[in-house]
Design an enzyme around this catalytic site. Sequence first.
Site, PDB file in Angstrom:
ATOM      1  N   LYS A   1      32.120  43.039  30.827  1.00 44.09           N
ATOM      2  CA  LYS A   1      32.660  43.350  32.153  1.00 44.09           C
ATOM      3  C   LYS A   1      32.004  44.648  32.647  1.00 44.09           C
ATOM      4  CE  LYS A   1      36.885  44.158  34.847  1.00 44.09           C
ATOM      5  NZ  LYS A   1      38.354  44.098  34.889  1.00 44.09           N
TER       6      LYS A   1
ATOM      7  N   ARG B   1      50.201  51.650  44.367  1.00 42.93           N
ATOM      8  CA  ARG B   1      50.066  50.461  45.220  1.00 42.93           C
ATOM      9  C   ARG B   1      51.395  50.120  45.886  1.00 42.93           C
ATOM     10  NH1 ARG B   1      45.661  46.973  41.639  1.00 42.93           N
ATOM     11  NH2 ARG B   1      44.053  48.580  41.795  1.00 42.93           N
TER      12      ARG B   1
ATOM     13  N   SER C   1      35.076  45.198  40.272  1.00 43.50           N
ATOM     14  CA  SER C   1      34.738  45.427  41.679  1.00 43.50           C
ATOM     15  C   SER C   1      34.410  46.883  41.956  1.00 43.50           C
ATOM     16  CB  SER C   1      35.865  44.943  42.598  1.00 43.50           C
ATOM     17  OG  SER C   1      37.101  45.516  42.231  1.00 43.50           O
ATOM     18  N   GLY C   2      34.975  47.819  41.172  1.00 42.24           N
ATOM     19  CA  GLY C   2      34.537  49.196  41.156  1.00 42.24           C
ATOM     20  C   GLY C   2      34.426  49.920  42.480  1.00 42.24           C
ATOM     21  N   GLY C   3      35.460  49.884  43.315  1.00 40.14           N
ATOM     22  CA  GLY C   3      35.446  50.647  44.544  1.00 40.14           C
ATOM     23  C   GLY C   3      34.843  49.930  45.739  1.00 40.14           C
TER      24      GLY C   3
ATOM     25  N   ARG D   1      42.100  45.073  42.325  1.00 37.68           N
ATOM     26  CA  ARG D   1      42.398  45.384  43.719  1.00 37.68           C
ATOM     27  C   ARG D   1      41.696  44.430  44.676  1.00 37.68           C
ATOM     28  NH1 ARG D   1      39.866  46.623  47.351  1.00 37.68           N
ATOM     29  NH2 ARG D   1      38.069  47.035  46.028  1.00 37.68           N
TER      30      ARG D   1
ATOM     31  N   GLU E   1      34.120  46.548  28.518  1.00 43.44           N
ATOM     32  CA  GLU E   1      33.995  47.045  29.900  1.00 43.44           C
ATOM     33  C   GLU E   1      33.457  48.480  29.941  1.00 43.44           C
ATOM     34  OE1 GLU E   1      36.651  47.826  33.960  1.00 43.44           O
ATOM     35  OE2 GLU E   1      37.616  46.996  32.173  1.00 43.44           O
TER      36      GLU E   1
END
Length: 341
Positions: free
Chosen positions: A222, A32, A263-265, A294, A177
Amino acid sequence: MSERLEDIAIAMVAKGKGILAADESSGTIKKRFDSINLTSTEDARRDYREMLFRADDAMKNYISGVILYDETLRQSARDGTRLADLIKAAGSIPGIKVDAGAKNLAGFNGETITEGLDGLRERLNEYYELGARFAKWRGVVAISDTLPTWGAVRQNAQALARYAALCQEAGIVPIVEPEILMDGVPGDHSIERCYEVTDLVLKTVFNELYDARVKLEGMILKPNMVIDGKNARKASVEQVAELTVRVLKANVPSSVPGIAFLSGGQSDVEATAHLSAMNAGYDMPWNLTFSYGRALQAAAIKAWGGKDENVPAAQAAFTHRARMNGLAATGAWTEAQEKNA
């Protein structure tokens, strides 16, 4: 606040608030920082996270908890204040990522197992003393026409359950998760296939949690949303919401206080729109909220660029995304609010 697991869990999914996932590993945060041409040093990582935690409007109004990396839980801000204490001062709860990452699962080509159970009891006790009151463990499940295998699903579910039991023993709320990889290889699975796999995984996870005697009132789930692969036809917001709620109602006991999605992409706005559609359109026994990394930070890190003079702009970008997701957590987000904010 109360030290009861149930009370901590309820506070983590307070209406209109969600969890900031700031637990990027050293490798992930480097990627990042590479995007803004910034060298990933310990001071740079501290400054970036301090900038987020000092965004008072976002932290006090929309963030209930922050998942930290080991380094961050031990760090202090420039003025000497512990970063965990900054989080507490904003009325939020410090948490900690405790898994050691997904590694190749021996004998299962293309599948992984999350490691980190060795020594976890001792680490959890130390993290408790450092101020963490919840933890996170991510089990990664591959998806395709032939994957996952039952063996991989079961082994990851067992690891999640063992981790959760150890957390509760230490007075720490576990975030459980299990993630079906939207952006995995080949990433062309349909939303219907994602439903099938998510259904299997959640059934297995809750069976293992029960067998491990995990107190469901003192944990947070999650999960991924039910969504098609990154290289597949894009399902509508309404279809994602309907299938996700359906699989949750089929598998998640009502005693779980809340569900905080990864959010997974998804893009920032997609993740917000899907969460809002679920909360606006369905009656559910749990609070549905967000636990985004992200999707909360992408705009902020771009605005920051590693420069002190950009901190106000970066905090404004972070606050905007936190507010949009806070609205989504009550089903009140709209595209007009997104554009006019």
